[in-house]
Design an enzyme around this catalytic site. Structure first.
Site, PDB file in Angstrom:
ATOM      1  N   PHE A 113      -9.310  23.510  46.656  1.00 60.54           N
ATOM      2  CA  PHE A 113      -8.538  24.061  45.543  1.00 60.54           C
ATOM      3  C   PHE A 113      -9.290  23.896  44.225  1.00 60.54           C
ATOM      4  CE2 PHE A 113      -5.770  23.175  41.940  1.00 60.54           C
ATOM      5  CZ  PHE A 113      -5.022  24.342  41.881  1.00 60.54           C
ATOM      6  N   GLY A 144       9.928  20.018  44.228  1.00 60.23           N
ATOM      7  CA  GLY A 144      10.103  18.619  43.846  1.00 60.23           C
ATOM      8  C   GLY A 144       9.298  17.610  44.655  1.00 60.23           C
ATOM      9  N   TYR A 153       2.135  17.648  35.061  1.00 57.19           N
ATOM     10  CA  TYR A 153       2.046  16.275  34.541  1.00 57.19           C
ATOM     11  C   TYR A 153       2.870  16.124  33.270  1.00 57.19           C
ATOM     12  CZ  TYR A 153      -1.436  15.549  38.077  1.00 57.19           C
ATOM     13  OH  TYR A 153      -2.054  15.439  39.301  1.00 57.19           O
TER      14      TYR A 153
END
Ligand SMILES: CC(C)(COP(=O)(O)OP(=O)(O)OC[C@H]1O[C@@H](n2cnc3c(N)ncnc32)[C@H](O)[C@@H]1OP(=O)(O)O)[C@@H](O)C(=O)NCCC(=O)NCCS
Length: 165
Positions: free
Chosen positions: A27, A97, A132
């Protein structure tokens, strides 16, 4: 929201930790960056003196994401700190989540051990920066990561202290 559970990894999870690490490296555009093997992950990721630890997130008992982290120390604060190394969630279960659950468990461990903070580096192009911020992290815009490695490291190590360059 998915029914997510988070647990500490066991030795039997080393293959998953390796696989998820490779997925994260892909990724990030560095598919060959994971040179560690499953064996080194077994050697260094478990037991009382583990160099790193891993949380595994599961949905219905199947691993769907992970977080690896290490302990550090703040000399100024006189307290331990944590460094989040890797965080990755399977694309199929994102935005449900899972990563938040991993961060919640990490934050709990940090607080229960009396550590003062969790540090993290994020690539500047990664949209996960928003993630974040959503869980409460703050970008340290006056701090820039530096690294000494490869030829520069061995070159400096080979010079005589006090002898200039
Ligand atoms: C970043 C990543 C771990 C987030 O996992 P996730 O399980 O989808 O995240 P969550 O569902 O727990 O999201 C929590 C919050 O962050 C937000 N968020 C998650 N991913 C986001 C993204 N890529 N961009 C913006 N916001 C994001 C969610 O909307 C959610 O907000 P809310 O709590 O206000 O509703 C996942 O997208 C991933 O594995 N990405 C690829 C690897 C990567 O970038 N890892 C981090 C390296 S620094």
């Amino acid at each position: 929201m998915a029914n997510v559970t988070v647990r500490q990894a066991e030795v039997a999870d080393a293959e998953i930790i390796h696989r998820f690490s490779v997925k994260l490296a892909e990724f990030e555009g560095t598919p060959n960056a994971v040179v560690a093997s499953i064996e080194t992950m077994v050697r260094d990721g478990f037991g009382p003196n583990a160099a790193f630890r891993t949380l595994i997130a599961e949905i219905d008992g199947a691993p769907v994401g992970f977080a690896t982290y290490t302990n550090q120390y703040s000399v100024w604060e006189g307290k331990g700190t944590m460094f989040l190394q890797d965080l990755w969630v399977m694309p199929e279960v994102r935005q449900q989540g899972v990563a938040r659950a991993l961060m919640q468990v990490l934050a709990r461990e940090c607080c229960s051990k009396g550590h003062s903070r969790i540090d993290r580096n994020v690539l500047d192009w990664n949209p996960a920066r928003r993630f974040y911020e959503n869980v409460g992290c703050r970008h340290l815009d006056r701090s820039r990561p530096y690294r000494l490695h490869g030829d520069a490291l061995t070159k400096l190590a080979a010079t005589e202290p006090g002898k200039g360059h």
